[in-house]
Scaffold this active site. Sequence first.
Site, PDB file in Angstrom:
ATOM      1  N   ASP A   7     -91.888  47.359  22.291  1.00  0.00           N
ATOM      2  CA  ASP A   7     -93.292  47.754  22.229  1.00  0.00           C
ATOM      3  C   ASP A   7     -93.379  48.999  21.349  1.00  0.00           C
ATOM      4  O   ASP A   7     -92.392  49.397  20.699  1.00  0.00           O
ATOM      5  CB  ASP A   7     -93.902  47.937  23.640  1.00  0.00           C
ATOM      6  CG  ASP A   7     -93.480  49.240  24.311  1.00  0.00           C
ATOM      7  OD1 ASP A   7     -92.605  49.961  23.767  1.00  0.00           O
ATOM      8  OD2 ASP A   7     -94.027  49.549  25.388  1.00  0.00           O
ATOM      9  N   CYS A  64     -88.529  49.491  25.176  1.00  0.00           N
ATOM     10  CA  CYS A  64     -89.868  50.066  25.358  1.00  0.00           C
ATOM     11  C   CYS A  64     -89.672  51.573  25.552  1.00  0.00           C
ATOM     12  O   CYS A  64     -88.586  52.090  25.252  1.00  0.00           O
ATOM     13  CB  CYS A  64     -90.640  49.396  26.497  1.00  0.00           C
ATOM     14  SG  CYS A  64     -89.995  49.635  28.159  1.00  0.00           S
ATOM     15  N   THR A  66     -89.379  53.490  28.242  1.00  0.00           N
ATOM     16  CA  THR A  66     -88.334  53.772  29.229  1.00  0.00           C
ATOM     17  C   THR A  66     -87.270  52.688  29.285  1.00  0.00           C
ATOM     18  O   THR A  66     -86.191  52.914  29.849  1.00  0.00           O
ATOM     19  CB  THR A  66     -88.948  53.858  30.638  1.00  0.00           C
ATOM     20  OG1 THR A  66     -89.602  52.600  30.903  1.00  0.00           O
ATOM     21  CG2 THR A  66     -89.948  54.998  30.742  1.00  0.00           C
ATOM     22  N   HIS A  97     -69.160  42.141  34.001  1.00  0.00           N
ATOM     23  CA  HIS A  97     -69.415  41.707  35.383  1.00  0.00           C
ATOM     24  C   HIS A  97     -70.643  40.812  35.526  1.00  0.00           C
ATOM     25  O   HIS A  97     -70.635  39.886  36.329  1.00  0.00           O
ATOM     26  CB  HIS A  97     -69.625  42.923  36.294  1.00  0.00           C
ATOM     27  CG  HIS A  97     -68.416  43.777  36.443  1.00  0.00           C
ATOM     28  ND1 HIS A  97     -68.293  44.735  37.425  1.00  0.00           N
ATOM     29  CD2 HIS A  97     -67.258  43.836  35.727  1.00  0.00           C
ATOM     30  CE1 HIS A  97     -67.129  45.354  37.308  1.00  0.00           C
ATOM     31  NE2 HIS A  97     -66.491  44.831  36.273  1.00  0.00           N
ATOM     32  N   HIS A 133     -67.198  37.212  39.746  1.00  0.00           N
ATOM     33  CA  HIS A 133     -68.384  37.537  38.943  1.00  0.00           C
ATOM     34  C   HIS A 133     -69.177  36.267  38.619  1.00  0.00           C
ATOM     35  O   HIS A 133     -70.406  36.284  38.637  1.00  0.00           O
ATOM     36  CB  HIS A 133     -67.976  38.271  37.668  1.00  0.00           C
ATOM     37  CG  HIS A 133     -67.370  39.619  37.946  1.00  0.00           C
ATOM     38  ND1 HIS A 133     -67.945  40.521  38.819  1.00  0.00           N
ATOM     39  CD2 HIS A 133     -66.239  40.205  37.493  1.00  0.00           C
ATOM     40  CE1 HIS A 133     -67.188  41.606  38.876  1.00  0.00           C
ATOM     41  NE2 HIS A 133     -66.147  41.434  38.087  1.00  0.00           N
TER      42      HIS A 133
HETATM   43  C1  RB5 Z   1     -95.920  52.496  27.101  1.00  0.00           C
HETATM   44  O1  RB5 Z   1     -96.657  53.649  27.073  1.00  0.00           O
HETATM   45  C2  RB5 Z   1     -94.853  52.551  28.183  1.00  0.00           C
HETATM   46  O2  RB5 Z   1     -95.450  52.366  29.416  1.00  0.00           O
HETATM   47  C3  RB5 Z   1     -93.815  51.488  27.916  1.00  0.00           C
HETATM   48  O3  RB5 Z   1     -93.252  51.697  26.672  1.00  0.00           O
HETATM   49  C4  RB5 Z   1     -92.675  51.439  28.897  1.00  0.00           C
HETATM   50  O4  RB5 Z   1     -92.079  52.674  29.066  1.00  0.00           O
HETATM   51  C5  RB5 Z   1     -92.944  50.753  30.157  1.00  0.00           C
HETATM   52  O5  RB5 Z   1     -92.084  50.604  31.033  1.00  0.00           O
END
Ligand code: RB5
Length: 144
Positions: A7, A64, A66, A97, A133
Amino acid sequence: MIALGCDHGGFELKQEIIQYLEEKEIPYKDFGCDSTKSVDYPIYARKVGRAIQNGECEKGILICGTGIGISIAANKMKGIRAALCTDCFSAEATRQHNDANVLALGGRVVGTGLALKIVDTFLNTEFSHDERHERRIRLIESEE
Ligand code: RB5
């Protein structure tokens, strides 16, 4: 073939990963997104997940902000085992694993240098094929 998706929060890191893959002559397919303009990460998780499900790509990398949302979305898809990694030990262990087929990264969490080492570790570590595994993966994949 490596499927790439992100994203807006992962776009810049995806571009670094593309450069890395090109330098190593590793084939990839980029499923977007294509800029830092805000988009919805589940759309890109599904594009990459489908490419793995239909055999077009053997592994995927999803990014993304996080790495959390995009890995949650990918892990809802049958046969997709997405591992969110922030260190090389986890990237190695999840291949050995869990036979993880998707690496998830947080573009706002890990720096480029560490992220590329995690990618390198993930792509160059084989599944152990140990019976225990394989049994655990079968349990993950079972409907019950
Ligand atoms: C976008 O702002 C953010 O929410 C997305 O990139 C991500 O971190 C979601 O888990």
